[in-house]
Design a protein around this motif. Structure first.
Motif, mmCIF file in Angstrom:
data_model
loop_
_atom_site.group_PDB
_atom_site.id
_atom_site.type_symbol
_atom_site.label_atom_id
_atom_site.label_comp_id
_atom_site.label_asym_id
_atom_site.label_seq_id
_atom_site.Cartn_x
_atom_site.Cartn_y
_atom_site.Cartn_z
ATOM 1 N N LEU A 106 0.789 -1.301 0.124
ATOM 2 C CA LEU A 106 -0.004 -0.006 0.262
ATOM 3 C C LEU A 106 0.921 1.134 -0.137
ATOM 4 C CD1 LEU A 106 -2.818 -1.029 2.415
ATOM 5 C CD2 LEU A 106 -2.907 -1.038 -0.109
ATOM 6 N N LYS A 107 1.789 1.326 0.784
ATOM 7 C CA LYS A 107 2.584 2.471 1.087
ATOM 8 C C LYS A 107 3.637 2.722 -0.283
ATOM 9 C CE LYS A 107 6.083 4.713 3.969
ATOM 10 N NZ LYS A 107 6.982 4.654 5.031
ATOM 11 N N ASN A 108 4.240 1.714 -0.781
ATOM 12 C CA ASN A 108 5.060 2.126 -1.872
ATOM 13 C C ASN A 108 4.377 2.321 -3.209
ATOM 14 O OD1 ASN A 108 7.097 1.318 -0.040
ATOM 15 N ND2 ASN A 108 7.757 -0.536 -0.895
ATOM 16 N N LEU A 109 3.069 1.473 -3.378
ATOM 17 C CA LEU A 109 2.555 1.601 -4.684
ATOM 18 C C LEU A 109 1.916 3.053 -4.805
ATOM 19 C CD1 LEU A 109 1.230 -1.758 -5.531
ATOM 20 C CD2 LEU A 109 3.411 -0.828 -6.359
ATOM 21 N N THR A 110 1.475 3.239 -3.533
ATOM 22 C CA THR A 110 0.465 4.739 -3.303
ATOM 23 C C THR A 110 1.514 5.854 -3.755
ATOM 24 O OG1 THR A 110 -1.073 3.753 -1.754
ATOM 25 C CG2 THR A 110 -0.639 6.007 -1.943
ATOM 26 N N SER A 111 2.742 5.716 -3.168
ATOM 27 C CA SER A 111 3.776 6.661 -3.277
ATOM 28 C C SER A 111 4.267 6.564 -4.749
ATOM 29 C CB SER A 111 5.145 6.313 -2.636
ATOM 30 O OG SER A 111 6.071 7.109 -2.613
ATOM 31 N N PHE A 112 4.424 5.499 -5.435
ATOM 32 C CA PHE A 112 4.613 5.583 -6.707
ATOM 33 C C PHE A 112 3.548 6.288 -7.577
ATOM 34 C CE2 PHE A 112 4.749 3.537 -11.332
ATOM 35 C CZ PHE A 112 6.086 3.324 -11.421
ATOM 36 N N ILE A 113 2.563 6.002 -7.506
ATOM 37 C CA ILE A 113 1.357 6.963 -8.230
ATOM 38 C C ILE A 113 1.446 8.250 -7.934
ATOM 39 C CG2 ILE A 113 -1.227 7.292 -8.383
ATOM 40 C CD1 ILE A 113 -1.544 4.171 -8.203
#
Length: 739
Positions: A106-113
């Protein structure tokens, strides 16, 4: 990795460049959509996992309750403890896995977007704007009149600058697109790899845990086999159970008897009778907590068969002043403990009322709302020492004497252990919300006046007239003072057993032996609230091991008040000053306003008075019942200001722990810390500065601080405040008198 977009094509802004650019943009948009779906599904999985963990935790909690059923069976008790521990460890591993999903997927992919893809979108808008500017410059350059050299030169310069800007922007846009395409694979794969590794760790931890418990579980399986064998043996033994009926010894020293009432229709009621200390006592099978003493001294009583009674097995117990008609019977006893229905072994409590409850009644109490009842588990919740002391100061007996004073006069069905939920709900709401059974203040004072009269008539050596003139609230003491002796003309009403009473009175109230020859002399008898709320405890079985949880025990006694000015608000106000929790509870039951201000005493509230009393318990009781922690008196003093001024470190700690505002200024512009510095109270200065620092660094957003040092200091103050209040006393600076 080579870029799909050629720099030369980008500089030329060729159709090939535009086509490849569009493909890359569509690919990124598609990537964003897929990642958002992954995030949505992962969030659902995490939420479902949290619900599973929550329910699994509740399952483990129910097993703790089941374990208590086997408290007398060491083998079963120990086995359940091991099983519960194993389940809780597995639940903890699952919680860690869900946390890992949060921190990785959740944290990494949200940050990627939000960072990488958003940056591409933002640069796309810039690129399109610069491209439109270039198109405009080219159109303007094409339309310029060749016969106007100045316009031609100006247009060409603008075109050159615009084109250069476009080329640099296009190259930067290509760079961002290329780097995103290169970054997406390691970023996504590393994120998912971290989660899969967390899953692997989760399963390994579960496997290792089971391996650790495996030897014990094998032993337990053998024990279960033995238990089944014992069960089979017991079953064979129980087959002969009916033979015990003929061998049963009827000669018992306790059991059920039918008791005939002495008034009205002389009905017969079945009660459990027993003998204790030469007394004959009885109680109902349920719904009654304390026994009734039928005869104080059986040695002066006689027993004879009742020949005139039509019922069989009747006999009379005859004392010098009365007789009782009984009919023989016998059964097992049932002891009630829940404050409202009598269920044994309550596991819940209402901390603001000070009572214990069964699980069924606790559910009804929760539905009332926290402004009526704040429910906590006796076994699952953490209990602050201040709340524990409030509970011991009140209890079921005190509260029921207040809230059920007129219950027998009301036409309503009492709640019992096995009653319907509708009956239970109606009883509890009538008791605590409607307060239908609370005796009125007028009836209470009338009863106290009558008790005072009886006491005076019993102790006076001559018949003399009397009248109830004034009232006061009994001060609670938690250590014996041999110098205190009650006046023979004083009758006090209400406090816990083992607590001595304030016995100072006006001079006119202590004149029994004056002018003994004047039989018509009028003597004023004071009414003191408190003793009719006392618990049946003794000094040995209940003792608070500290000088006094109130540190101001030597303060001057309160003045007796005119009984015409008595009301619930004033009663609460006066009871708070002498830290008499039973009377404070009675005042609230009578409808006292917890934030009432006394216009005759600087507009102070009961919480201000509780601070002046030096009592931590009185303050905690008012806070539990919703008193305004930041209420100001006429000088702008809050309870924290008063605690600081009086040097009451324990109360200052309690107020700060309950989120009192430390930066409120009095009318003369002083904050609490200014008063603490002026009085050289290092402990309170430390508390205020630590609380301020803790709030400034943002830790207090999660509760009472998260800093380890802050928590340790506050725990120390909590221990001293409740168990060793004298250690928080500090001597005054030179020239000032110590309090």
């Amino acid at each position: 990795m080579k870029s799909k977009i050629d720099f030369c094509e980008a500089l030329k802004d060729s159709p090939t460049f535009r086509s490849v650019l569009e493909e890359e943009e569509n690919d990124i948009e598609h990537l964003e959509q897929k990642i958002e779906r992954v995030l949505k599904m992962c969030t659902s999985a995490v939420d479902s996992g949290k619900e599973y963990v929550k329910n699994n935790s509740a399952f483990a909690t129910s097993l703790w309750d089941l374990q208590r059923h086997f408290k007398d069976d060491r083998t079963s008790h120990s086995a359940l403890e091991k099983i519960i521990h194993c389940l809780q460890e597995m639940n903890k591993f699952h919680t860690i896995l869900l946390d890992q999903a949060n921190r990785t997927v959740l944290k990494n992919l949200t940050s990627f977007i939000k960072s990488e893809i958003k940056e591409v979108k933002d640069y796309k808008n810039l690129f399109l704007k610069v491209s439109e500017n270039l198109d405009g410059a080219l159109q303007k350059n094409a339309q310029v009149n060749k016969n106007k050299p100045t316009d031609v030169q100006e247009t060409e310069n603008y075109l050159s600058a615009t084109k250069s800007c476009f080329q640099h922007t296009a190259l930067d846009y290509v760079n961002i697109l290329t780097m995103l395409q290169a970054k997406k694979k390691p970023e996504i794969l590393s994120t998912l790899l971290s989660y899969v590794q967390a899953c692997s760790t989760y399963y390994h931890q579960g496997s290792d845990l089971c391996e650790d418990f495996d030897p014990y579980f094998k032993v337990l399986a053998d024990d279960i086999g033995t238990m089944r064998s014992d069960y089979a043996t017991l079953e064979k033994t129980m087959q002969n159970r009916h033979a015990s009926v003929t061998n049963f010894d009827q000669g018992q020293t306790e059991g059920y008897l039918f008791k005939r009432t002495s008034k009205g229709f002389k009905t017969w009621n079945r009660r459990w009778f027993y003998i204790s200390g030469n007394q004959l006592l009885y109680r109902k099978r349920n719904g009654e907590e304390s026994p009734t003493v039928m005869e104080e001294d059986l040695s002066i009583c006689t027993v004879r068969l009742a020949g005139e009674c039509d019922r069989r097995f009747c006999f009379e117990v005859i004392s010098p002043t009365k007789s009782h008609m009984l009919q023989a019977d016998s059964a097992d006893a049932l002891k009630a403990s829940c404050c409202d229905c009598g269920h044994p072994q309550p596991k819940w409590a209402s901390i603001n009322l000070g009572i214990t409850l069964c699980i069924a009644c606790s559910g009804i109490h929760r539905s009332l709302g926290v402004h009526y009842s704040k429910v906590r588990s006796l076994t699952l919740d953490a209990w602050e020492p201040e709340i524990i002391k409030v509970m011991t100061e009140l209890g079921n007996g005190v509260v029921n004497r207040i809230y059920e004073a007129n219950a027998d006069a009301e036409d309503i069905q009492r709640a019992t252990e096995d009653c319907d939920i509708a009956v239970r709900e109606a009883w509890i709401k009538a008791k605590y919300v409607e307060r239908r059974f609370v005796a009125s203040l007028t009836s209470i004072t009338d009863a106290l006046c009558a008790e005072s009269a009886r006491s005076f008539a019993a102790t006076s050596r001559r018949g003399r007239a009397f009248q109830a003139a004034r009232w006061s609230v009994k001060k609670m003491r938690r250590r014996q003072k041999s110098t205190l002796k009650a006046s023979p003309e004083e009758t006090s009403v209400g406090s816990s057993s083992g607590h001595e009473e304030q016995s100072e009175h006006d001079e006119e109230d202590c004149s029994e032996d004056k002018d003994e020859g004047d039989e018509k002399q009028a003597v004023k008898v004071d009414v003191v609230f408190g003793e009719n709320l006392s618990e049946p405890l003794n000094q040995e079985s209940f003792y608070i091991d500290s000088d006094d949880e109130s540190i101001n025990d030597e303060e001057q006694p309160q003045d007796n008040e005119d009984i015409q000015k008595l009301n619930a608000d004033v009663l609460l106000y006066k009871a708070a000053l002498v830290h008499n929790l039973p009377v404070m509870s009675q005042a609230l039951a009578l409808g006292a306003t917890k934030n009432w201000t006394n216009v005759d005493d600087l507009d102070r509230t009961p919480l201000h008075q509780a601070v002046l009393s030096g009592s931590v318990m009185a303050c905690e009781f008012l806070l539990l019942n919703g008193a305004d922690i930041n209420a100001k008196d006429r000088k702008g003093y809050t309870p924290l200001h008063l605690a600081t001024e009086k040097g009451c470190t324990a109360q200052a700690y309690l107020l700060l722990k309950n989120r009192a505002k430390y930066d409120i200024k009095t009318l003369d512009g002083q904050q609490a810390i200014d008063i603490a510095v002026e009085n050289a109270n290092a402990d309170i200065v430390t508390l205020l500065r630590l609380t301020k620092l803790n709030e400034e660094i943002g830790l207090s957003e999660q509760g009472i601080g998260g800093d380890e040092t802050y928590n340790d200091v506050m725990k120390d103050f909590s221990n001293f405040a409740i168990n060793q209040p004298h250690r928080l006393q500090r001597s005054k600076p030179d020239g000032q008198e110590a309090e």
